[in-house]
Design a protein around this motif. Structure first.
Motif, PDB file in Angstrom:
ATOM      1  N   THR A 143       0.833  -1.210   0.000  1.00 27.35           N
ATOM      2  CA  THR A 143       0.000   0.000   0.000  1.00 27.35           C
ATOM      3  C   THR A 143       0.861   1.250   0.000  1.00 27.35           C
ATOM      4  O   THR A 143       0.567   2.230  -0.714  1.00 27.35           O
ATOM      5  CB  THR A 143      -0.938  -0.007   1.215  1.00 27.35           C
ATOM      6  OG1 THR A 143      -1.845  -1.114   1.100  1.00 27.35           O
ATOM      7  CG2 THR A 143      -1.740   1.285   1.292  1.00 27.35           C
ATOM      8  N   THR A 194      -5.187  -7.420  -4.036  1.00 30.72           N
ATOM      9  CA  THR A 194      -4.674  -8.119  -2.865  1.00 30.72           C
ATOM     10  C   THR A 194      -5.425  -9.421  -2.694  1.00 30.72           C
ATOM     11  O   THR A 194      -6.626  -9.506  -2.993  1.00 30.72           O
ATOM     12  CB  THR A 194      -4.785  -7.257  -1.601  1.00 30.72           C
ATOM     13  OG1 THR A 194      -4.237  -7.959  -0.494  1.00 30.72           O
ATOM     14  CG2 THR A 194      -6.223  -6.892  -1.287  1.00 30.72           C
ATOM     15  N   SER A 196      -6.376 -10.868  -0.094  1.00 29.91           N
ATOM     16  CA  SER A 196      -7.398 -10.822   0.951  1.00 29.91           C
ATOM     17  C   SER A 196      -8.682 -10.141   0.484  1.00 29.91           C
ATOM     18  O   SER A 196      -9.712 -10.223   1.147  1.00 29.91           O
ATOM     19  CB  SER A 196      -6.859 -10.084   2.178  1.00 29.91           C
ATOM     20  OG  SER A 196      -6.674  -8.708   1.879  1.00 29.91           O
ATOM     21  N   ARG A 209      -8.957  -7.010   0.473  1.00 32.41           N
ATOM     22  CA  ARG A 209      -9.019  -5.770   1.235  1.00 32.41           C
ATOM     23  C   ARG A 209      -8.731  -4.578   0.333  1.00 32.41           C
ATOM     24  O   ARG A 209      -7.808  -4.616  -0.489  1.00 32.41           O
ATOM     25  CB  ARG A 209      -7.987  -5.823   2.363  1.00 32.41           C
ATOM     26  CG  ARG A 209      -7.955  -4.589   3.248  1.00 32.41           C
ATOM     27  CD  ARG A 209      -6.920  -4.738   4.372  1.00 32.41           C
ATOM     28  NE  ARG A 209      -5.573  -4.899   3.860  1.00 32.41           N
ATOM     29  CZ  ARG A 209      -4.825  -5.984   4.034  1.00 32.41           C
ATOM     30  NH1 ARG A 209      -5.311  -7.027   4.684  1.00 32.41           N
ATOM     31  NH2 ARG A 209      -3.593  -6.047   3.554  1.00 32.41           N
ATOM     32  N   THR A 210      -9.521  -3.536   0.438  1.00 34.35           N
ATOM     33  CA  THR A 210      -9.251  -2.318  -0.298  1.00 34.35           C
ATOM     34  C   THR A 210      -8.157  -1.528   0.400  1.00 34.35           C
ATOM     35  O   THR A 210      -7.819  -1.783   1.557  1.00 34.35           O
ATOM     36  CB  THR A 210     -10.521  -1.452  -0.407  1.00 34.35           C
ATOM     37  OG1 THR A 210     -10.978  -1.134   0.916  1.00 34.35           O
ATOM     38  CG2 THR A 210     -11.613  -2.183  -1.165  1.00 34.35           C
ATOM     39  N   ALA A 211      -7.591  -0.562  -0.300  1.00 37.91           N
ATOM     40  CA  ALA A 211      -6.470   0.199   0.247  1.00 37.91           C
ATOM     41  C   ALA A 211      -6.696   1.683   0.021  1.00 37.91           C
ATOM     42  O   ALA A 211      -6.183   2.277  -0.925  1.00 37.91           O
ATOM     43  CB  ALA A 211      -5.165  -0.259  -0.384  1.00 37.91           C
ATOM     44  N   THR A 263      -8.572  -0.491  -7.063  1.00 36.28           N
ATOM     45  CA  THR A 263      -8.304  -1.915  -6.898  1.00 36.28           C
ATOM     46  C   THR A 263      -9.260  -2.731  -7.742  1.00 36.28           C
ATOM     47  O   THR A 263     -10.300  -2.250  -8.191  1.00 36.28           O
ATOM     48  CB  THR A 263      -8.439  -2.333  -5.417  1.00 36.28           C
ATOM     49  OG1 THR A 263      -9.771  -2.053  -4.967  1.00 36.28           O
ATOM     50  CG2 THR A 263      -7.443  -1.603  -4.542  1.00 36.28           C
ATOM     51  N   ASP A 277     -10.767  -7.039  -8.040  1.00 34.82           N
ATOM     52  CA  ASP A 277     -10.795  -8.333  -7.365  1.00 34.82           C
ATOM     53  C   ASP A 277     -10.267  -9.453  -8.250  1.00 34.82           C
ATOM     54  O   ASP A 277     -10.306 -10.616  -7.878  1.00 34.82           O
ATOM     55  CB  ASP A 277     -12.207  -8.669  -6.884  1.00 34.82           C
ATOM     56  CG  ASP A 277     -13.223  -8.688  -8.031  1.00 34.82           C
ATOM     57  OD1 ASP A 277     -12.815  -8.512  -9.209  1.00 34.82           O
ATOM     58  OD2 ASP A 277     -14.423  -8.862  -7.754  1.00 34.82           O
TER      59      ASP A 277
END
Length: 406
Positions: A16, A33, A35, A37-39, A44, A46
């Motif tokens: 990040t 990522t 996971s 998870r957004t950053a 981002t 998926d």
């Protein structure tokens, strides 16, 4: 050709920070990522294949070699033939070499020295290895992140990164020893930290002071204990040599996600494991074998080299060497516990004993049984300071080894 589009695969702390630094410098970037998870404000996706399909550079910022292999295998068919894979992850030399063979001239291995603040400031130090054309193409990206040091090959870059992290682990553990000794002396933590900032550990103490105080703040970890422990395990395996920090960090009684500085503040070893070692010392000091029976398991053996021959005493034989009286020169003798390492229900310890011209190094194996620690076995090395050779049988030994315990 200057790259225009970057895919960052791995958006943990460092991923990040790196991605944010690139976006802040006007690079077109999409992140992914595992996971999900957004950053923050980063764009981002998926689907990692979507992320790399149009990327000029695919930057890997993953936890370990296994993650790198899995992600590369997942996106390999979506990579353009001219896409550069830039790997900033800390992995084993063998793993770096494998990826270099797999991806060929489009692979650049570039582990970084520095943590989140350095990434955010563009102050990372980067060990870069790869084909010259590939390095030239990613150089604008690397220059935004920090300064580049060219390295011969991927395995060397990976090995040098592990060596750099080993020095950091050593500094953390040296700081831990200093803080433990200061606590044992009853010194105020703030005063100790102020003095340590003046010495060789000053930079580390200054950067990590919020984690090191008596009431540490709940700061965000920049480099976690778990990550550093992983790196030291990689180094120990790659070098095939013992590495104390690998075991010390793996056994640190703190959350793996805690900042590395927390490893320097963990409590000292449980005092209970010291009790059989202290009983052993009392046995030497008094010549009373009762203390040895308290210290050792009944099945214990005491072993070493005496006058060039291997000896192995059962506990009863060992106790018979003592007649309940201190050695005549007891006031001049000294004994010091050097190290104790606890691994669940077993522990190892070492001790230095100075008896006249003789110095003994004792190595203990301890076990936790029936709620107590006991010495299961002891081995020793005997060294004479007088001539560097094994000492002759002493006068005390001729008197049924009275006061001589080694």
């Amino acid at each position: 050709m200057t790259p225009h589009s970057i895919a960052v695969l791995g958006l943990g702390r460092m991923g990040t920070a790196i991605a944010t630094r690139l976006v802040d410098n006007d690079w077109d970037l999409v992140g992914w990522t595992r996971s999900g998870r957004t950053a923050g404000a980063l764009e981002t996706t998926d689907d990692p294949n979507h992320a790399v399909a149009k990327a000029d550079v695919v930057l890997l910022a993953l936890f370990d070699g296994r993650a790198c292999r899995q992600v590369v295998d997942q996106v390999r068919d979506s990579l353009r033939t001219d896409t550069i894979v830039l790997n900033t992850s800390t992995i084993a030399p063998e793993e770096a070499a494998r990826l270099a063979r797999q991806l060929g001239t489009r692979y650049v291995h570039a582990p970084v020295l520095g943590s989140v603040p350095a990434a955010a400031a563009g102050a990372l130090r980067i060990l870069a290895a790869g084909d010259q054309d590939a390095l030239d193409r990613v150089r604008p990206v690397l220059d935004v992140l920090g300064t580049v040091r060219r390295v011969d090959d991927a395995a060397t870059a990976a090995a040098l990164k592990l060596i750099a992290n080993s020095s950091l682990a050593g500094a953390v553990l040296a700081l831990r020893d200093s803080l433990r000794q200061a606590d044992a002396l009853g010194l105020p933590r703030a005063q100790v930290l102020g003095v340590l900032e003046l010495g060789q550990l000053g930079g580390l103490v200054a950067r990590k002071r919020s984690f090191l105080t008596d009431t540490p703040t709940a700061g965000t970890a920049e480099f976690t204990i778990g990550a550093l422990a992983k790196d030291m395990a990689l180094l120990a395996t790659a070098s095939d040599t013992p590495l104390r920090s690998a075991a010390d960090l793996a056994d640190t009684p703190a959350a793996p996600e805690a900042d590395i500085a927390v490893a320097a503040t963990v409590p000292t070893v449980d005092v209970a494991v010291l009790e059989p070692l202290r009983a052993y010392i009392r046995g030497h000091a008094t010549g009373d074998p009762t203390h040895f029976r308290d210290a050792f398991l009944p099945t214990a053996h005491i072993e070493g080299i005496r006058n060039g021959a291997f000896v192995s005493w059962r506990l009863a034989e060992y106790c018979a060497l003592f007649d309940g009286r201190p050695a005549p020169d007891e006031p001049a003798r000294s004994r010091r516990i050097d190290a104790v390492d606890v691994h669940g229900t077993v522990a190892t310890a070492s001790m230095t004993l100075r008896h006249g011209t003789d110095t003994f190094t004792d190595i203990f194996l301890l076990v936790h049984i029936d709620g107590n620690w006991r010495i299961a076995n002891k081995a020793y090395h005997r060294h004479s300071r007088s001539d560097g050779t094994a000492p002759a049988v002493s006068r005390a030994e001729r008197r049924s080894f009275v006061g001589q315990a080694e």
